[in-house]
Design an enzyme around this catalytic site. Structure first.
Site, PDB file in Angstrom:
ATOM      1  N   CYS A 159       0.791  -1.238   0.000  1.00 27.99           N
ATOM      2  CA  CYS A 159       0.000   0.000   0.000  1.00 27.99           C
ATOM      3  C   CYS A 159       0.831   1.300   0.000  1.00 27.99           C
ATOM      4  O   CYS A 159       1.300   1.713  -1.037  1.00 27.99           O
ATOM      5  CB  CYS A 159      -0.998  -0.025   1.146  1.00 27.99           C
ATOM      6  SG  CYS A 159      -2.372   1.103   0.880  1.00 27.99           S
ATOM      7  N   HIS A 205      -3.412  -5.455   2.283  1.00 26.53           N
ATOM      8  CA  HIS A 205      -3.056  -5.721   3.678  1.00 26.53           C
ATOM      9  C   HIS A 205      -3.696  -7.061   4.031  1.00 26.53           C
ATOM     10  O   HIS A 205      -4.251  -7.732   3.189  1.00 26.53           O
ATOM     11  CB  HIS A 205      -3.655  -4.639   4.584  1.00 26.53           C
ATOM     12  CG  HIS A 205      -3.184  -3.254   4.309  1.00 26.53           C
ATOM     13  ND1 HIS A 205      -2.004  -2.771   4.794  1.00 26.53           N
ATOM     14  CD2 HIS A 205      -3.751  -2.230   3.624  1.00 26.53           C
ATOM     15  CE1 HIS A 205      -1.867  -1.503   4.426  1.00 26.53           C
ATOM     16  NE2 HIS A 205      -2.908  -1.150   3.708  1.00 26.53           N
TER      17      HIS A 205
HETATM   18  N1  GLN Z   1      -2.016   6.987   1.945  1.00 24.39           N
HETATM   19  C1  GLN Z   1      -2.375   6.019   1.027  1.00 24.39           C
HETATM   20  C2  GLN Z   1      -3.801   6.068   0.550  1.00 24.39           C
HETATM   21  O1  GLN Z   1      -4.719   6.320   1.296  1.00 24.39           O
HETATM   22  C3  GLN Z   1      -1.962   4.664   1.550  1.00 24.39           C
HETATM   23  C4  GLN Z   1      -2.857   4.059   2.595  1.00 24.39           C
HETATM   24  C5  GLN Z   1      -2.397   2.717   3.080  1.00 24.39           C
HETATM   25  O2  GLN Z   1      -1.194   2.432   3.135  1.00 24.39           O
HETATM   26  N2  GLN Z   1      -3.343   1.873   3.476  1.00 24.39           N
HETATM   27  O3  GLN Z   1      -4.002   5.861  -0.608  1.00 24.39           O
END
Ligand code: GLN
Length: 249
Positions: free
Chosen positions: A95, A196
């Site tokens: 992510c 995740h």
């Molecule tokens: N900041 C990023 C987004 O919202 C990554 C979020 C995350 O790592 N879950 O797209």
């Protein structure tokens, strides 16, 4: 004793939804096969790691704010990280880290967080911060010689563009963008993904694929890993497939 070395980048900043579980699962499945697993971590102010000396480099997810905090530090290592990637070190990026390895991340306010530019994709946040890609996700991915269903959980506002070699085809959920056909980015020694979960606990086959890749690269021999008892993992997977793919309760 044969050993695999893992480097966990920014564990104190990038760790959402149990991302650290990926490290625990790797270590467990390596050790169960009689190999040594060493885990080192690096974060801001730590001495510079020798990226190429590792077999696996892992980094997890983080909100925009966290990404902003570490981007400047990460970029200092752009060349070394690229060299490690070119040398075949395995990269697993989740992510926020997935986004940071691309060209840039453009936040909701239009602010640009520069990326490492190791890969050509780029990410722009959805302008409405209340609309995010959130929920369980199942993709079909091909690694090794087989197609495998990969299960995870996504929560991102970022929409990633410019992917030519995705991690998989979306069967349920969003993927790289709202309603996308594809999810993540993959190369021979890279998986960058929004999943995740933690990703590796829900997908033991993928974990073993990464371990086999690393052992083969390091010791230059074909490796057959002893099977482990994955009964609970497989039951859990079946339940999720039934719920999300076959619409059963
Ligand atoms: N900041 C990023 C987004 O919202 C990554 C979020 C995350 O790592 N879950 O797209």
């Amino acid at each position: 004793m044969k050993e695999l070395k893992i480097l966990y980048l920014y564990p104190d900043i990038l760790d959402l939804y149990g991302d650290i579980g990926n490290i625990k699962i790797l270590k467990y499945r390596i050790e169960q096969r009689g190999y040594k697993a060493t885990v080192d971590s690096y974060s801001i102010n730590d001495p510079k790691p020798n990226f190429r000396s590792y077999d696996i480099i892992f980094a997890g997810g983080g909100a925009d704010n966290e990404q902003q905090i570490l981007a400047e530090d990460l970029i200092k290592y752009k060349d070394e990280i690229k060299q490690a990637k070119d040398a075949g070190v395995y990269f697993l990026l989740i992510c926020g880290a997935y986004q940071l390895f691309g060209k840039y991340y453009k936040g909701v306010e239009g602010n640009i967080i520069p990326g490492l530019e190791v890969f050509d994709y780029y990410t722009e946040a959805n302008p409405d911060r209340n609309q995010r890609c959130i929920g369980n996700i199942i993709i079909e991915s091909s690694f090794g010689n087989s197609k495998t269903k990969i299960i995870g959980f996504e929560n991102h506002g970022g929409q990633t563009y410019g992917i030519e070699t995705p991690f998989g085809k979306v069967l349920y959920g969003n993927g790289n963008k709202f309603g996308d056909e594809f999810e993540g980015f993959m190369e021979e020694n890279v998986i960058a993904t929004y999943l995740h979960g933690p990703l590796l606990s829900k997908n033991p086959e993928l974990t073993d694929y990464i371990i086999r890749y690393c052992l083969k690269r390091k010791y230059n021999e074909e490796v057959i890993l002893d099977p482990l008892n994955d009964e609970l993992e497989n039951k859990c997977r079946l339940q999720l497939f039934e719920r999300f793919l076959y619409n059963k309760k």
